[in-house]
Each structure stands twice: as structure tokens, then as C-alpha cells.
Write a protein that holds these residues in place. Structure first.
Motif, PDB file in Angstrom:
ATOM      1  N   ALA A 193       0.836  -1.210   0.000  1.00  0.00           N
ATOM      2  CA  ALA A 193       0.000   0.000   0.000  1.00  0.00           C
ATOM      3  C   ALA A 193       0.864   1.250   0.000  1.00  0.00           C
ATOM      4  O   ALA A 193       0.564   2.240  -0.686  1.00  0.00           O
ATOM      5  CB  ALA A 193      -0.934  -0.013   1.206  1.00  0.00           C
ATOM      6  N   LEU A 194       1.949   1.238   0.766  1.00  0.00           N
ATOM      7  CA  LEU A 194       2.845   2.394   0.795  1.00  0.00           C
ATOM      8  C   LEU A 194       3.446   2.662  -0.588  1.00  0.00           C
ATOM      9  O   LEU A 194       3.515   3.812  -1.039  1.00  0.00           O
ATOM     10  CB  LEU A 194       3.964   2.169   1.818  1.00  0.00           C
ATOM     11  N   SER A 195       3.872   1.605  -1.253  1.00  0.00           N
ATOM     12  CA  SER A 195       4.447   1.811  -2.593  1.00  0.00           C
ATOM     13  C   SER A 195       3.377   2.203  -3.601  1.00  0.00           C
ATOM     14  O   SER A 195       3.629   3.000  -4.511  1.00  0.00           O
ATOM     15  CB  SER A 195       5.179   0.548  -3.053  1.00  0.00           C
ATOM     16  N   ALA A 196       2.160   1.683  -3.439  1.00  0.00           N
ATOM     17  CA  ALA A 196       1.087   1.976  -4.409  1.00  0.00           C
ATOM     18  C   ALA A 196       0.727   3.446  -4.424  1.00  0.00           C
ATOM     19  O   ALA A 196       0.432   4.009  -5.484  1.00  0.00           O
ATOM     20  CB  ALA A 196      -0.144   1.129  -4.086  1.00  0.00           C
ATOM     21  N   VAL A 197       0.716   4.100  -3.248  1.00  0.00           N
ATOM     22  CA  VAL A 197       0.278   5.506  -3.203  1.00  0.00           C
ATOM     23  C   VAL A 197       1.423   6.480  -3.452  1.00  0.00           C
ATOM     24  O   VAL A 197       1.218   7.697  -3.413  1.00  0.00           O
ATOM     25  CB  VAL A 197      -0.397   5.843  -1.848  1.00  0.00           C
ATOM     26  N   SER A 198       2.598   5.965  -3.746  1.00  0.00           N
ATOM     27  CA  SER A 198       3.758   6.846  -3.971  1.00  0.00           C
ATOM     28  C   SER A 198       3.762   7.365  -5.404  1.00  0.00           C
ATOM     29  O   SER A 198       4.746   7.217  -6.149  1.00  0.00           O
ATOM     30  CB  SER A 198       5.051   6.088  -3.667  1.00  0.00           C
TER      31      SER A 198
END
Length: 998
Positions: A526-531
Motif C-alpha cells: 500500500a505504501l508503494s502503491a500511493v507513492s
């Protein structure tokens, strides 16, 4: 010697040729006159560019007069006129004179095909060079051509005739009162039903005639009153090809028609299109019907209206709505999708049409969603709503005072949130897609809606494994919306993920089970997806790096999988940052020093090591870090890359750790100077960086670096380090400009290889260096690559290195992922595989035949690797000479050889059935034998080849059908499910072989 050569050489003039042929040209016998004129015409065809204006005038008068001659003479006369029509020196007025004579004296359709073609060529030549003169004829020229073309049947001539008609219209020749006649003389061929004869030498296809005729019929609005009734008649017929051709032609016509041409036919056109979409069993007809409706609506949308004119678009759309909207309310929903497709086809044609239809349909669909309680029905309705929202998004770029969706935004948001909380996975998926489209349109999501949406996406991102598709969709939607609403995700999502990450650290410290690990992985994803926005990267990247550091400092049970998961998330962030130079540099200068610091710390000798420090030096973890560093480097600008290289290279050569965070280490970092095994392993990280730099970035201390890499590449203490050094050396060689320094590096490498390949402990390392240097040079077409490839071939006979040398051909032909990649700015020539094949396969074949029996498998393995990675169009011409070797390779006991060869043969069975049919007995025997191989991969590949065999000619296969069906019964009981699946598929095809309709 032919007459025309005398004329070309200047020995004779054309008039002298005429004089010499005088007796033949005036002979009372028609056949003799024809032969004389034929000879003169042949001279003119070869020498027309040499004719003077005076000569052309006399020849034109002569040939025009001969048009009144006997019918046996006419073909030769037409050939002469064709030659004269090509003359640059043709005086004004003669083109018109020639055509008038042909129109008046020649009954064209009574001539053979080749002579009719000659007439069309004369007309084409004059239209190309004497356009204004021909236009001076007015409508007489059009009428004359109509007489010439009327009754034409030969497809070769029709192609030329259709082209002439198209030019008549598009170049604005006068049609006068002959519009209908011109339409009739061409439309009588519609729809085209031509089927080319077998082995047709002319190569004319049905599609060529269809497109040429369509270009004529759709070239002018003046055909509309005649063409549209014809199209309606053919659409309503029972012939599938006629329906398709008519709908495609209607589509083409709409680009040149206006409201005036369509007005009287709109009801009938709509009725025909509606019926085809509602009732057809053909998806192609449905698709063409929808495309035609789209074009009709677009045509009505772009027509300029007079103040007192009727708005045909409004009435047309009202008719569509009237006929479709009641189907949206039917309880059984039988015609819901056809109606929705029709409405969406019309709505997609223009902003006006979209607003009109959406404002009428959307309230109805919203009402129907609430009326139906079953998830499947709701999903269908939501998918239709999604279709209209996408169309609104398509036209949202246009300036509008009012947006039709504004009045429905609350209802739409409520409906989407209902879908996201529904237990039905398919409804959730459509809800996620709808939310994404809603969010992409300005003003539809309030701050409260955004907070709710982010909450739902957060929840969906942590779904269990059974809802994997929803979780992936939620992550994708988060990335898309985070680009548009970074503040909302920064406020409502990132803090939750940070908290979840902290909880994950505690869980890892306690060693909690797989469920916690899964949640930890979801959080990282999720952290990488919203970056996807620079401001979000500045929040998510520190969180990921801090998490990695905490794993290093604490005593949590962090194994390789946990660290690799963090690295994969970092790599995904790096990929997203590549689109924005500022974010790319931020990532590089933030993440790379942190990763290097952690790795250097882990490589330091010491009694007390955290769990993570050992993990960080494992092969797969370093490989994950290599991917992060490489991805973060490839898109740097040369200026920024130059800044970075001045810090990272001195770190490895001089131990300069000043730019690393927390750079207090117990001893110096010297990976090349008697460093520990752990320090040497970090050369892989150096490789990831320097081999991903742009080619024009100067690397400091390059000479020293190359010598250190070369020395380490042949060190036998750590295979991982020596391989990384060899790859790094090869990557730098590939990019180095030609010149003295490159030659020096190459000589050093060759000397090192030769010294290492002698007896000693470093033979494997020297061979690895040889392999990577060969690949680096092969990719850039360096001349030394041939010598190194020959050295590699020589090693196929080596008792110790032979099998590895054979596998080396796979490396040479494959694309790498970490070095020598186009993404990493390596010099990779586009045809290197084809060149390698041409230069080396003959030597491999020759070596195979000359090799001892125990060495032959190495040659077969090397050959199969080359052929398996070769583009099939290159391999097919060589197949007859190589097939016997491939079949022999199937008997090799090495499963790698078997698998590679099977992978090579399977597509060839589909692409070269005639050649493969000659070896059917051997193929069937060997494939069936390999279907019982100890290797599961070989069994699967063999069964796939048995399946592909059914594409060979049926008469060749039928004698083997009983044997194959019996033999394929055994793998049906294989212990592996994937093998059983392939066996069922292959056996089913063999069962159907030879049956009617198969």
C-alpha cells in the motif's frame, strides 16, 4: 537486336522506324498491320521519353486514325497510345483528342482483359498529367468513362477503375447530370463477393476490392440519396458479409455526410442498427452496428445548424432513448446490455450527445440499482453506470457551464460506497473501478467523500488471500487517486499505514504467525502503491527506509523474505519516481545512501550482529537491493548522475564513507583491498549503480576500478563476489567508447581469462569472466566477440567446463535483468541474435559432427539454447538442415537440453507444418517417450508438443491416432495436476482428429 535499342542508342529515330515499317503499317492484311503496329508500339513503350513534340503529334494522329481499323489491330493501337500518354512532350489538347477517339471508336467491354486494362491505364496517365485539360471536357469525360467501365468484371481492372472514379470525385471533375449513372456503374458491385482462385498469381484479395469500392461510395455526399437505401437493404439481408460491409461503409460515409444527407433516412438507419444489436448472433455485426451508430451521432453532432433548422441530433437521440430506456427497467434484464451498448455508442460520439443521454439514463439506472437486491444484478447496473461515467470523463476536457454528473454526485458516491461494502467480490471490483473514474472528474468527490473513499481503499488493501483481485484493484485505485488527491491520502491513509507498520515491527519482534506477515506485506504494498505524487513520496520513502533501519537495530525475527518485501516496495516507488525528475533525484539521494550504509554496516566484522545483518548479505537479498539501486539510477539526468558517481565509486575504491548516514563503522570499508568476504559481496551494489548510468557519465578512477574488478572476478574465495565483479566489468566494457583505453582493458581481460583457464583453482571464475565479456562485446558488435565465442566453443570439449560452456550460450542469447540492459543504457544492437546465429551455428553443427560421443550432448545443448531464443522467422528457412539435430537433442539424457529443444519445436509445429510432417514418425515417438520423463517440466512440454502436432495436416496424423490415444491415457493419471491438465487437452484434440467440423 530489338528495334528500340537502336533508337535508344541514337542509331535510328522513331520516324525512321515508322518509315522502315511502312509496308507493314499499310498492308491490306489486318494481321500484318497489327504486327507492324505492335512492333512500333513496343518501340514507343521503351523510348517515349526521347520523342519530340512534332513526332508525338504525328504519332497521335496516326494512332487515332487506326482506332477505326480492324478489331485485330486495336490492341496494338491501344498499347501505342498508352506509350504516348506517358510522353512529357505531349502538346496541349491531344490528351482530350485521344480520349474522345477512344470513347467514340472503341467498344471497350468487348476487348480482352489486358486491352481493357490498357484503356484504364491511358485514362489514369492523362488524369495524372493533363488534369486541367480533361476537366475542360466537363461532364462528357465522366460520361465517356462510365461507358468504358460499364459491365467490367475482372478484379484487376476493377481496382484501377475504382481508383479512377475516386479521383473523378475527389479531384472535383464535373459529374454534371451523371451522378446517378456513376453511382450505378460502381454500386452494382456492392457488396463484393469475389473469392480469389487458388494460387492466384495476381495477389488480388477480396479485401482490396472492398476497400477500393468503399472509398468510391463514401467519397461524396451526392451519392447519399442512392447509397443509403442500398445500405439499409443489405443490412436487413440475411448475408453476414453483406451486413458487415454495409455497416462499415455507412461508418465511412458519416465522415463526409451532413444532416442534410442523413435526414430522410435516420429512422430506417436506426431501426436497422437497433435490430442488428438486439438480435444478431454475430459479435462482429454487433460491433460494426455500434460503430455505425457512433458515427451517425458524431455526424449529426458536428453539423452546423441554421437558426430555423430542426435539431436532428436532439430528435435522433430522443428516438434512441425511447426505444432503449424501457429495456433498462425490465425485471428479467434480458436486453439491458444491448440497450446500454447502443446508448453508450451514441453518447460516446460527442459531448452534446453524452450530456443528453447521461442526464436521461443516469437517474433511471440509479433507481434500478436500489430496486434490485441481488449482487449480480447490482453489478450489471453499476457496470452500465461506469460506462456512462467513462464517457463523461472522455468529454470532461471540454468547457461546460453545467456538468450533468454534478446533480447526481451524492447518489453516485452513496451507490459506490454500498458496492465497496458488499460481500460480493465482483461487485466490489466494479465499485473500485467506478470510484476511480468518479475521482478522476473534478468536483464529484467532496472532502468527506474522499475521506470515506480512502478508508474503504485502506480496508480493501488488507483483504485476505481469497480476495486477491479486490486487493490488487484497491492498490491500483489508490495509486491513481493519490496522484489527484495527494493531501487526502497524506492525511487519511499514510498515518494509518505508518501505524500499521509499527505494529508489524512489534509482531515481527514477537515472531507472530503468517497472518501478521501477510498484513505486513499488504502494508508495504500500500505504501508503494500511493507513492505516485512527489509530496507523497517524501512521506512514504522515509517510512520504508525507517522500517528497514528498525529491522536492523531491533531483534525482530526478520528473515530474507521480510527484507526482500521492503526492497520490492522500494523498487516500485523508484519505478513511479522515474516519471518525475525531481522525485527520481529525491529517491536516489535518499534511498541509495541508506541502503549502502545498511549493507556496509552488515559487512563489517564483529562479534555482535543483529539478525538482519546476516540476512542483508544473503544472495537473494543483495539481488533485491541491486534491483532498487539499478531502478533508481537508470532515469537520472547525466548531471545528477555525475554528482552521484563522484561519491559512490570512491566509497568502494577508497573507503570514503562521508556521505553515508550513521557512518561510524568499526573498521574501514575496503572491498577490493583484502576486504572480508562480506565486504566483497557488496560489489554487486556497485555493479547495480555504475552499470545503470547513462553512457556519457564519466566514471572517476575508471582505470583503477576496472583493474580491481578484473582481479576480484578471478578470486576463488567467493563465487557471488567474483560473478558480480565480472558482470560489472562487462557492463562497463559494453558502454566504453572505442579507443586505446578500451583495447587495453580488453587485452587485460583476455590475458586474465587465458591465465585462469589453465590448471588451477580459478577456472570456473575465469570461465564466468569470459562469458560476460563475450556477451558485452557481442551486444555491441565488437570484432573481438568472434574470437571469444570461438574460445567458448572450444570449451565445449573440456571435461570440467563443457556443460557450463553449453549453458553459456543461453546467457549469450538471453536478455539480462541487472546489467547489459537497454534500460540501463547498454549498447544493444537490435539484430545481435540473428548475427550470432549466422556467425556461429555452422561451427556448432560442424563441431557436433566432429566431437566424441561423450561431448556431443554439450554441442546439442548449446545449439538448442541458441535456436530456442532465435526469432522464428530467422529459424524457419534453416529448419530443414537443423531439424535432424533438434530431434537428436530430444534423445539427450540432460533434461535441460530436452526442455529447451521442446520449447523450440512447439512453435515450429504451428509455423512450419509441411517441414515437420516429413518427420512425423520420429516426432510422435520421441514426444510420447518424453511424456513419461522424470522431469515434470519436460512432461508438460512434451504433452504441449503432442497437442501442437494436431495442427499438422490431418492425413499425415490419422495413422498415428490410435497409438497416440492409447499412449496419452497414462499421463492422465500423473501425480501432478498440471501434467494431467495438458494430457487431457492433448488427448482431446487427438480424439477429434478427422471428425467432421474439427
Amino acid at each position: 537486336m530489338p528495334f528500340y535499342l537502336y533508337v535508344k542508342s541514337g542509331s535510328y529515330t522513331v520516324l525512321q522506324v515508322v518509315e522502315a515499317l511502312g509496308s507493314s503499317l499499310e498492308n491490306p492484311e489486318p494481321r500484318t498491320r497489327a504486327r507492324g503496329i505492335q512492333l512500333l508500339s513496343q518501340v514507343l513503350l521503351q523510348c517515349h521519353s526521347l520523342l519530340l513534340e512534332k513526332e508525338v503529334v504525328h504519332l497521335i494522329l496516326f494512332y487515332e486514325n487506326r482506332l477505326k481499323d480492324h478489331h485485330l489491330v486495336i490492341p496494338s493501337v491501344l498499347q501505342g497510345l498508352r506509350a504516348l500518354s506517358l510522353c512529357v512532350s505531349l502538346p496541349p489538347g491531344l490528351a482530350v483528342s485521344v480520349l474522345k477517339a477512344i470513347f467514340q471508336e472503341v467498344h471497350v467491354q468487348s476487348l480482352p482483359q489486358v486491352d481493357r486494362h490498357t484503356v484504364y491505364s491511358i485514362i489514369t496517365n492523362f488524369m495524372r498529367t493533363r488534369e486541367e485539360e480533361l476537366k475542360g471536357l466537363g461532364a462528357d469525360f465522366t460520361f465517356g468513362f462510365i461507358q468504358v467501365m460499364d459491365g467490367e468484371k475482372d478484379p484487376r481492372n476493377l481496382l484501377v477503375a475504382f481508383h479512377i472514379v475516386h479521383d473523378l470525385i475527389s479531384r472535383d471533375y464535373s459529374l454534371g447530370p451523371f451522378v446517378e449513372e456513376l453511382f450505378e456503374v460502381t454500386s452494382c458491385y456492392f457488396p463484393i463477393d469475389f473469392t480469389p482462385p487458388p494460387n492466384d498469381p495476381h495477389g488480388i484479395q477480396r479485401e482490396d476490392l472492398i476497400l477500393s469500392l468503399r472509398a468510391v461510395l463514401a467519397s461524396t455526399p451526392r451519392f447519399a440519396e442512392f447509397l443509403l437505401p442500398l445500405l439499409i437493404e443489405k443490412v436487413d439481408s440475411e448475408i453476414l458479409s453483406a451486413k458487415l460491409d454495409s455497416l462499415q461503409t455507412l461508418n465511412a460515409c458519416c465522415s463526409v455526410y451532413g444532416q442534410k444527407e442523413l435526414k430522410d433516412f435516420l429512422p430506417s438507419l436506426w431501426a436497422s442498427v437497433r435490430r442488428e444489436v438486439f438480435q444478431t448472433a454475430s459479435e462482429r455485426v454487433e460491433a460494426e452496428g455500434l460503430a455505425a451508430l457512433h458515427s451517425l451521432t458524431a455526424c449529426l453532432s458536428r453539423s452546423v445548424l441554421r437558426a430555423d433548422a430542426e435539431d436532428l441530433l436532439d430528435s435522433f437521440l430522443s428516438n434512441i432513448l425511447q426505444d432503449c430506456r424501457h429495456h433498462l427497467c425490465e425485471p428479467d434484464m434480458k436486453l439491458v446490455w444491448p440497450s446500454a451498448k447502443l446508448l453508450q455508442a451514441a453518447a460516446g460520439a460527442s459531448a452534446r450527445a453524452c450530456d443528453h443521454i447521461t442526464s436521461n439514463v443516469l437517474p433511471l439506472l440509479l433507481e434500478q440499482f436500489h430496486k434490485h437486491s441481488q449482487s449480480n444484478q447490482r453489478r450489471t447496473i453499476l457496470e452500465m453506470i461506469l460506462g456512462f461515467l467513462k464517457l463523461q470523463q472522455k468529454w470532461s476536457c471540454e468547457d461546460k457551464d453545467e456538468r450533468p454528473l454534478s446533480g447526481f454526485k451524492d447518489q453516485l458516491c452513496s451507490l459506490v460506497f454500498m458496492a465497496l461494502t458488499d460481500p460480493n467480490t465482483q461487485l466490489q471490483l466494479v465499485g473500485i473501478r467506478t470510484l476511480t473514474v468518479l475521482g478522476a472528474q473534478p468536483g464529484l468527490l467532496s472532502s468527506g467523500d474522499l475521506e470515506l473513499a480512502v478508508g474503504h481503499l485502506y480496508r480493501l488493501s488488507f483483504l485476505e488471500e481469497e480476495s486477491q483481485s479486490c486487493r490488487v484493484a484497491a492498490l491500483e485505485a489508490s495509486g491513481t487517486l493519490a496522484t489527484l488527491y495527494p493531501l487526502a491520502f497524506s492525511s487519511h491513509l499514510v498515518p494509518k499505514l505508518a501505524e500499521e507498520l509499527c505494529l508489524g515491527e512489534s509482531d515481527l519482534a514477537r515472531g507472530d504467525g503468517p497472518t501478521k506477515h501477510s498484513q505486513h506485506l499488504c502494508c508495504l504494498q500500500a505504501l508503494s502503491a500511493v507513492s505516485t505524487h512527489p509530496s507523497l513520496v517524501k512521506e512514504t520513502l522515509p517510512l520504508l527506509l525507517q522500517h528497514l533501519c528498525q529491522m536492523n537495530k531491533g531483534n525482530m525475527a526478520a528473515g530474507p523474505n521480510e527484507v526482500i518485501a521492503v526492497c520490492q516496495s522500494l523498487q516500485q516507488v523508484a519505478e513511479k519516481c522515474q516519471l518525475d525528475p525531481e522525485s527520481c533525484w529525491y529517491f536516489h539521494q535518499t534511498a541509495i545512501p541508506c541502503l549502502l550504509a545498511l549493507a556496509v554496516q552488515a559487512s563489517m566484522p564483529g562479534k555482535e550482529h543483529s539478525v538482519l545483518r546476516k540476512v542483508l548479505l544473503e544472495d537473494e537479498v543483495l539481488a533485491a537491493m541491486v534491483s532498487v539501486i539499478g531502478t533508481a539510477t537508470t532515469h537520472l539526468s547525466p548531471d545528477l548522475a555525475a554528482q552521484s558517481v563522484t561519491r559512490i565509486v570512491p566509497l568502494f575504491l577508497d573507503g570514503n564513507i562521508s556521505f553515508l548516514p550513521e557512518n561510524s563503522f568499526p573498521c574501514r570499508f575496503q572491498p577490493f583491498q583484502d576486504g572480508s568476504s562480506g565486504q566483497r559481496r557488496l560489489v554487486a551494489l556497485l555493479m547495480a549503480f555504475v552499470c545503470s548510468l547513462p553512457r556519457n557519465v564519466e566514471i572517476p578512477q575508471l582505470n583503477q576500478l576496472m583493474r580491481e574488478l578484473l582481479e576480484l572476478s578471478c578470486c576463488d574465495s567467493c563465487p557471488f563476489s567474483s560473478t558480480a565483479a565480472a558482470k560489472c566489468f562487462a557492463g562497463l566494457l559494453n558502454k566504453h567508447p572505442a579507443g586505446q583505453q578500451l583495447d587495453e582493458f580488453l587485452q587485460l581481460a583476455v590475458d586474465k581469462v587465458e591465465a585462469g583457464l589453465g590448471s588451477g583453482p580459478c577456472r570456473t571464475q575465469a570461465f564466468t569472466l569470459l562469458l560476460w565479456v563475450t556477451k558485452a562485446l557481442l551486444l555491441r558488435y565488437h570484432p573481438l566477440s568472434s574470437c571469444l565465442t570461438d574460445r567458448l566453443m572450444g570449451l565445449l570439449s573440456d571435461p570440467e567446463l563443457g556443460p557450463a560452456a553449453a549453458d553459456g550460450f543461453s546467457l549469450l542469447m538471453s536478455d539480462c535483468t541487472d546489467v547489459l540492459t537497454r534500460a540501463g543504457h547498454a549498447e544493444v544492437r537490435i539484430m545481435f541474435r540473428q548475427r550470432f546465429f549466422t556467425d556461429n551455428v555452422p561451427a556448432l553443427v560442424q563441431g557436433f559432427h566432429a566431437a566424441p560421443q561423450d561431448v556431443k550432448p554439450n554441442y546439442l545443448k548449446g545449439l538448442s539454447h541458441v535456436l530456442n531464443r532465435l526469432p522464428k522467422p530467422v529459424l524457419l528457412p534453416e529448419l530443414p538442415t537443423l531439424l535432424s539435430l533438434l530431434l537428436e537433442a530430444l534423445s539427450c539424457p540432460d533434461s535441460v537440453v530436452q526442455l529447451s529443444t521442446l520449447s523450440c519445436l512447439q512453435p515450429l509445429l504451428l509455423e512450419a507444418p509441411q517441414v515437420m510432417s516429413l518427420h512425423i514418425d520420429t516426432l510422435v515417438t520421441k514426444f510420447l517417450n518424453l511424456s513419461s520423463s522424470p522431469s515434470m517440466a519436460v512432461r508438460i512440454a512434451a504433452l504441449q508438443c503432442m497437442h501442437a502436432l494436431t495442427r499438422l495436416p490431418t492425413p499425415v496424423l490419422l495413422p498415428y491416432k490410435p497409438q497416440v490415444i492409447r499412449a496419452l491415457a497414462k499421463p492422465l493419471d500423473d501425480k501432478k495436476r498440471l501434467v494431467r491438465k495438458e494430457a487431457v487437452s492433448a488427448r482431446g484434440e487427438w480424439f477429434l482428429l478427422g471428425s467432421p467440423g474439427s
